[in-house]
Design a protein around this motif. Structure first.
Motif, PDB file in Angstrom:
ATOM      1  N   THR A   1      -9.727  19.145 -15.865  1.00 39.35           N
ATOM      2  CA  THR A   1     -10.540  17.563 -16.559  1.00 39.35           C
ATOM      3  C   THR A   1     -11.663  16.865 -15.726  1.00 39.35           C
ATOM      4  O   THR A   1     -11.660  17.139 -14.631  1.00 39.35           O
TER       5      THR A   1
ATOM      6  N   TYR B   1     -12.988  12.832 -15.395  1.00 39.04           N
ATOM      7  CA  TYR B   1     -12.188  10.975 -15.748  1.00 39.04           C
ATOM      8  C   TYR B   1     -13.712  10.366 -15.945  1.00 39.04           C
ATOM      9  O   TYR B   1     -14.866  10.849 -15.151  1.00 39.04           O
TER      10      TYR B   1
ATOM     11  N   TYR C   1     -10.276   9.405 -20.066  1.00 36.56           N
ATOM     12  CA  TYR C   1     -10.310  10.859 -19.538  1.00 36.56           C
ATOM     13  C   TYR C   1      -9.684  11.845 -20.194  1.00 36.56           C
ATOM     14  O   TYR C   1      -9.016  11.664 -21.684  1.00 36.56           O
TER      15      TYR C   1
ATOM     16  N   ILE D   1      -8.381  16.052 -20.674  1.00 31.60           N
ATOM     17  CA  ILE D   1      -7.779  17.031 -20.242  1.00 31.60           C
ATOM     18  C   ILE D   1      -8.562  18.133 -20.082  1.00 31.60           C
ATOM     19  O   ILE D   1      -8.298  18.933 -19.011  1.00 31.60           O
TER      20      ILE D   1
ATOM     21  N   ALA E   1      -7.053  21.598 -13.807  1.00 35.62           N
ATOM     22  CA  ALA E   1      -5.422  21.310 -15.014  1.00 35.62           C
ATOM     23  C   ALA E   1      -4.230  20.995 -14.035  1.00 35.62           C
ATOM     24  O   ALA E   1      -3.972  22.355 -13.601  1.00 35.62           O
ATOM     25  N   GLY E   2      -3.714  20.727 -14.521  1.00 32.34           N
ATOM     26  CA  GLY E   2      -2.659  20.429 -13.360  1.00 32.34           C
ATOM     27  C   GLY E   2      -2.740  19.882 -12.014  1.00 32.34           C
ATOM     28  O   GLY E   2      -1.382  19.861 -11.490  1.00 32.34           O
ATOM     29  N   SER E   3      -3.390  19.528 -11.601  1.00 37.45           N
ATOM     30  CA  SER E   3      -4.002  19.583 -10.222  1.00 37.45           C
ATOM     31  C   SER E   3      -4.723  18.183 -10.300  1.00 37.45           C
ATOM     32  O   SER E   3      -5.389  17.902  -9.041  1.00 37.45           O
ATOM     33  N   ALA E   4      -4.373  17.288 -10.872  1.00 35.62           N
ATOM     34  CA  ALA E   4      -4.929  15.763 -11.335  1.00 35.62           C
ATOM     35  C   ALA E   4      -5.114  14.984 -10.083  1.00 35.62           C
ATOM     36  O   ALA E   4      -4.962  13.918  -9.688  1.00 35.62           O
ATOM     37  N   GLU E   5      -3.680  15.372  -8.898  1.00 33.76           N
ATOM     38  CA  GLU E   5      -3.658  14.604  -7.689  1.00 33.76           C
ATOM     39  C   GLU E   5      -4.864  14.579  -7.004  1.00 33.76           C
ATOM     40  O   GLU E   5      -5.525  14.357  -5.729  1.00 33.76           O
ATOM     41  N   THR E   6      -5.886  16.254  -6.781  1.00 32.03           N
ATOM     42  CA  THR E   6      -7.147  15.872  -6.303  1.00 32.03           C
ATOM     43  C   THR E   6      -7.868  15.624  -7.042  1.00 32.03           C
ATOM     44  O   THR E   6      -8.514  16.994  -7.981  1.00 32.03           O
ATOM     45  N   LEU E   7      -8.526  14.846  -6.866  1.00 28.13           N
ATOM     46  CA  LEU E   7      -9.941  14.828  -8.061  1.00 28.13           C
ATOM     47  C   LEU E   7     -11.460  14.830  -7.204  1.00 28.13           C
ATOM     48  O   LEU E   7     -11.164  14.710  -5.921  1.00 28.13           O
TER      49      LEU E   7
ATOM     50  N   SER F   1      -2.261   9.869  -3.075  1.00 31.28           N
ATOM     51  CA  SER F   1      -2.860   9.902  -2.129  1.00 31.28           C
ATOM     52  C   SER F   1      -3.840   9.426  -1.359  1.00 31.28           C
ATOM     53  O   SER F   1      -4.055   7.989  -1.891  1.00 31.28           O
TER      54      SER F   1
ATOM     55  N   TYR G   1      -8.246   9.101  -0.492  1.00 31.37           N
ATOM     56  CA  TYR G   1      -9.540   9.291  -0.825  1.00 31.37           C
ATOM     57  C   TYR G   1     -10.928   7.979   0.219  1.00 31.37           C
ATOM     58  O   TYR G   1      -9.690   7.087   0.826  1.00 31.37           O
TER      59      TYR G   1
ATOM     60  N   PHE H   1     -11.462  13.593  -1.389  1.00 31.23           N
ATOM     61  CA  PHE H   1     -10.219  13.504  -1.436  1.00 31.23           C
ATOM     62  C   PHE H   1      -9.897  13.629   0.575  1.00 31.23           C
ATOM     63  O   PHE H   1     -10.358  14.720   1.267  1.00 31.23           O
TER      64      PHE H   1
ATOM     65  N   SER I   1      -0.438   8.547  -9.011  1.00 29.71           N
ATOM     66  CA  SER I   1       0.160   9.481 -10.816  1.00 29.71           C
ATOM     67  C   SER I   1       1.265   9.663 -11.092  1.00 29.71           C
ATOM     68  O   SER I   1       1.923  10.547  -9.604  1.00 29.71           O
TER      69      SER I   1
ATOM     70  N   ALA J   1       0.414  13.311 -14.715  1.00 31.20           N
ATOM     71  CA  ALA J   1      -0.612  13.625 -13.568  1.00 31.20           C
ATOM     72  C   ALA J   1      -1.793  13.365 -13.620  1.00 31.20           C
ATOM     73  O   ALA J   1      -2.502  12.944 -12.720  1.00 31.20           O
ATOM     74  N   TYR J   2      -2.021  13.072 -14.534  1.00 30.96           N
ATOM     75  CA  TYR J   2      -3.572  13.209 -15.159  1.00 30.96           C
ATOM     76  C   TYR J   2      -4.221  11.703 -15.107  1.00 30.96           C
ATOM     77  O   TYR J   2      -5.021  11.323 -14.772  1.00 30.96           O
TER      78      TYR J   2
END
Lengths: 113, 114
Positions: A31, A33, A48, A50, A96-102, B34, B36, B46, B94, B99-100
């Protein structure tokens, strides 16, 4: 570890010009952004993607196009630059599926004359 | 639609002081939260995240954050700041339904004086 590379670091354009910003990541993340950062306004999501060949609009997509050419790259086009516009565009990626960590690149600073 | 609010645009403390940076959110369902950090001229890095479980989460460099459902808050704390902690801190949320779509607050600029 990996890295996100944004090019160019600085971009100066003319009013009405079409401008393209590029982003490459070697995390092998699915993913990606694009965010716009204006002073005092935080980050606003433009587009974004995916996964490869997917595109999703964020809250600020008007005036922009995006392209996910392959898994590792995600481009953003300003379709018609606005006079006196100044902002930093930040590219990010996530598993993918872990969007809370960018994971973010250093940004492209746009100035429109 | 979820929103996130960081009430303090600037916070100034002395080196060695403790600090709390505030974050409040609004959303009816389950969310990821989160923090940052952004040093001048760089992208965001992060720090820590919360989704469920222990409401106090530990992050890098001595930072921790506490989730409060009753207050709709996720405040960031550090017991003893260093000058190198001077940076802009962003809270992000999010929804677990998408979650994206990560939404960021406007940021709090932390100034640590020697």
């Amino acid at each position: 570890g990996g890295i996100i590379t944004q090019t160019p670091k600085f971009l100066i354009g003319q009013e009405g010009q079409k401008l393209t910003l590029k982003c490459q990541q070697n995390f092998n993340h699915d993913t990606m952004y694009w965010y716009r950062q204006d002073s005092g306004k935080g980050l606003r999501l433009i587009y974004y993607s995916i996964t490869e060949n997917d595109l999703q609009k964020g809250d600020l997509s008007e005036g922009y196009d995006a392209s996910r050419e392959k898994k590792s790259s995600f481009s953003l086009t300003v379709t018609s630059a606005q006079k006196n516009e100044m902002a930093v565009f930040l590219c990010a990626s996530s598993i993918a599926g872990s969007a809370e960590t960018l994971y973010f690149g250093s940004g492209t600073r746009l100035t429109v004359l | 639609t979820q929103t996130v609010s960081q009430s303090d645009a600037h916070v100034t403390v002395f080196e060695g002081d403790s600090v709390e940076l505030r974050c409040n959110y609004s959303y009816g369902g389950s969310i990821y939260l989160s923090w940052y950090i952004q040093h001048h001229g760089h992208g965001l890095q992060f720090l820590l995240k919360y989704y469920s479980g222990n409401p106090v989460v530990q992050g890098v460099n001595g930072f921790e954050a506490e989730f409060s459902k009753s207050d709709s808050s996720f405040h960031l704390r550090k017991a003893s700041v260093h000058w190198s902690d001077s940076a802009v801190y962003f809270c992000a949320v999010s929804p677990d339904t998408n979650a994206y779509k990560v939404i960021f607050g406007k940021g709090t600029h932390l100034h640590v004086l020697p």
